[in-house]
Design an enzyme around this catalytic site. Structure first.
Site, mmCIF file in Angstrom:
data_model
loop_
_atom_site.group_PDB
_atom_site.id
_atom_site.type_symbol
_atom_site.label_atom_id
_atom_site.label_comp_id
_atom_site.label_asym_id
_atom_site.label_seq_id
_atom_site.Cartn_x
_atom_site.Cartn_y
_atom_site.Cartn_z
ATOM 1 N N GLY A 1 -0.647 7.181 -11.291
ATOM 2 C CA GLY A 1 -0.958 7.877 -10.043
ATOM 3 C C GLY A 1 -0.461 9.307 -10.061
ATOM 4 O O GLY A 1 -0.710 10.054 -10.999
ATOM 5 N N ASP B 1 0.876 -1.161 0.000
ATOM 6 C CA ASP B 1 0.000 0.000 0.000
ATOM 7 C C ASP B 1 0.915 1.212 0.000
ATOM 8 O O ASP B 1 1.940 1.228 0.678
ATOM 9 C CB ASP B 1 -0.936 0.011 1.211
ATOM 10 C CG ASP B 1 -2.160 0.910 0.982
ATOM 11 O OD1 ASP B 1 -2.487 1.184 -0.199
ATOM 12 O OD2 ASP B 1 -2.771 1.343 1.963
#
Length: 190
Positions: A149, A68
């Site tokens: 991202g 993560d």
């Protein structure tokens, strides 16, 4: 030994597979038939990585590692942090996330930030964590077409290009995810 990397992203799997020690056959979530959304209900990167890895171990019986990642912007008190992927809403829209971040920063000259990745390994009912961080700053506008991202607005210290402008091999070498994965690989080899 079969081990799962908790991702459906074939690019991530392709990057990590050659790093694995001999004897580890790396599988993706797709390979094991895991298509359900694994809940990321934690309030920290560590909790979310652990939840994903533990879910695979308990549901599918394979040792697993999961990552993560969050972008932490100092002027925004660490936002978007654990909510990086869903910063602008549940759709995980990278452009909308970047637009929101740039709007929130406005003309603020304090633009320091860091990417942090946590990799959680679940095997033999044990969990271990591995961390990777890279410091940098947020640009005034999006630059570059590579990466994903927040890469087009993150410039690592010591470089005059964003992650989206750097060659992938260099980004992986200096970047947060690469550092965390290398620590995992070193552990698995020991």
């Amino acid at each position: 030994m079969k081990m799962v990397f908790a991702t459906h992203n074939p690019h991530k799997l392709k990057e990590v597979t050659p790093l694995m020690p001999k004897g580890i056959n790396l599988l993706s979530l797709t390979d094991i038939g895991c298509f359900e959304e694994i809940p990321e209900t934690g309030t920290t990167l560590e909790e979310n990585a652990c939840l994903k890895a533990l879910h695979v171990l308990e549901t599918y019986g394979y040792p697993c590692f999961a990552d993560d990642t969050g972008l932490l912007v100092d002027a925004l008190n660490g936002e978007p942090g654990v909510y990086s992927a869903r910063y602008a809403g549940p759709g995980k829209d990278a452009d909308a996330n970047m637009d929101k971040l740039l709007l929130r920063l406005g003309q603020n000259t304090q633009r320091t930030a860091r990417f942090q990745t946590v990799v959680a390994l679940s095997q033999n009912r044990e969990q271990r964590l591995f961390f990777g961080t890279i410091e940098g700053s947020i640009t005034q506008e999006k630059r570059g077409a590579s990466g994903f991202g927040y890469d087009p607005i993150f410039m690592p210290f010591g470089f005059n290009r964003t992650f989206a402008e750097l060659p992938l091999a260099l980004k992986n070498k200096i970047g947060h995810r690469g550092k965390a994965i290398q620590k995992l690989v070193d552990y698995l080899k020991s």
